[in-house]
Design a protein around this motif. Structure first.
Motif, short mmCIF file in Angstrom:
data_model
loop_
_atom_site.label_atom_id
_atom_site.label_comp_id
_atom_site.label_asym_id
_atom_site.label_seq_id
_atom_site.Cartn_x
_atom_site.Cartn_y
_atom_site.Cartn_z
N ALA A 32 2.97 -0.73 32.19
CA ALA A 32 4.32 -1.10 32.62
C ALA A 32 5.40 -0.44 31.77
CB ALA A 32 4.47 -2.61 32.58
N ALA A 33 6.51 -0.09 32.44
CA ALA A 33 7.72 0.41 31.78
C ALA A 33 8.90 -0.35 32.36
CB ALA A 33 7.88 1.91 31.97
N ALA B 147 11.76 -0.25 27.57
CA ALA B 147 10.60 -0.88 26.93
C ALA B 147 9.34 -0.47 27.70
CB ALA B 147 10.75 -2.40 26.93
N CYS B 148 8.25 -0.36 27.00
CA CYS B 148 6.99 -0.03 27.66
C CYS B 148 5.84 -0.72 26.95
CB CYS B 148 6.77 1.48 27.71
SG CYS B 148 6.41 2.23 26.12
N ALA C 56 14.65 -7.44 27.35
CA ALA C 56 13.61 -6.42 27.53
C ALA C 56 12.28 -6.91 26.95
CB ALA C 56 14.04 -5.12 26.87
N LEU C 57 12.32 -7.54 25.79
CA LEU C 57 11.09 -8.05 25.18
C LEU C 57 10.48 -9.18 26.00
CD1 LEU C 57 12.13 -8.02 21.41
CD2 LEU C 57 10.32 -6.64 22.46
N VAL D 31 1.84 -3.60 20.74
CA VAL D 31 1.56 -3.46 22.17
C VAL D 31 2.80 -3.11 22.97
CG1 VAL D 31 -0.39 -5.03 22.06
CG2 VAL D 31 1.86 -5.92 22.62
N CYS D 32 3.93 -2.87 22.32
CA CYS D 32 5.14 -2.51 23.05
C CYS D 32 5.99 -1.54 22.23
CB CYS D 32 5.96 -3.74 23.42
SG CYS D 32 6.73 -4.58 22.03
#
Length: 284
Positions: free
Chosen positions: A34-35, A47-48, A191-192, A208-209
């Motif tokens: 995911a992005a 964020a990704c 975003a988080l 993980v991000c």
């Protein structure tokens, strides 16, 4: 999806008016990690999710800096994303050399979409199997675009692509009206949280991000893992502090309900005693 006689090359139309290889490329975007992108009047946050192929390998880089005012987050085939980000860097450098000014975000997005569209009209080429969230800032303000493998592009206030992105989209759809006036910190927080929604139960950690920011007076840059972890810890503490008052409010309510129940029980006992003495409860 499955193979059929109309997907042997990208220029063959099906009787239903579909180009199957283009659809397969769009499916590759859905299979990628995911992005997420969000924008306000002054800032854009990307964020990704960092997904490794195995526990023994590192994750692929999913966010790329194009210029001081532009960056991209990708979902899909990472190799195609690297090639396209290199093309975007080249276009920014050439424009800056020729006109001595930064390349407008919208013009770069159109050039990128035209490059992707060519691959849908040449039998010896294949579509790029990657979707790009392009974040940028120019004279007209902050921008967030999504470039599709089909050659289409759309501007968004907030968007999410990749696998398990529907949960993040649902969160963004509930909150997007507040993003226009959000501060930089609030935008990163949202975003988080959207990233956490796409993890579906997995604990959110800086490993993980990845988070990147561009805004007024702030060139595009990727936040280091220590900063991201501090932000995650801060937001988790806020969430726990918000949950604590709710529990405290629930306890007095339960205590108030208990005396009421005791009073009702006493009244029932009094009524029963009155009936035993030959009277009715209404006589009390």
């Amino acid at each position: 999806m499955f193979r059929n006689q109309y997907d042997t090359d990208v220029t063959t139309w099906s009787p239903a008016g579909r180009l199957f290889q283009v659809e397969y490329a769009m499916e590759a975007v859905k299979q990628g990690s995911a992005a997420i992108g969000l924008r306000s009047k002054t800032h854009v946050v990307l964020a990704c999710v960092n997904k490794a192929n195995s526990e023994l390998s590192s994750h692929q880089k999913k966010i790329f800096k194009v210029d001081n005012h532009i960056g991209v987050a990708i979902a899909g085939l990472t190799a195609d994303g690297r090639v396209l980000s290199r093309y975007m860097r080249s276009e920014c450098i050439n424009y800056n050399y020729t006109y001595e000014s930064p390349l407008p975000v919208g013009r770069l997005v159109v050039q990128l979409a035209d490059k992707a569209q060519v691959c849908t009209q040449r039998s010896w080429k294949r579509p790029y199997g990657v979707g790009l969230l392009v974040a940028g800032l120019d004279e007209s303000g902050a921008h967030l675009y999504y470039n599709c493998p089909s050659g289409n592009y759309f501007e968004y206030q907030a968007f999410a692509i990749g696998s398990r992105s529907q949960a993040a989209k649902t969160y963004l759809e509930r909150r997007f009206e507040n993003f226009v006036g959000s501060s930089r910190e609030d935008l990163i927080k949202d975003a988080l949280i959207a990233t956490r929604e796409s993890l579906q139960g997995e604990k959110l950690r800086s490993s993980v991000c990845t988070i990147a920011v561009v805004g007024v007076g702030e060139p595009f840059h990727i936040l280091d893992p220590e900063t991201v972890q501090q932000l995650i810890d801060t937001f988790e503490i806020v969430r726990e502090e918000e949950a604590a008052p709710a529990e405290e409010e629930a306890q007095p309510a339960a205590e108030q309900d208990a005396p009421a129940d005791q009073g009702a029980a006493a009244a029932d006992q009094g009524a029963a005693a009155a009936v035993d003495q030959g009277g009715s409860p209404m006589d009390i």
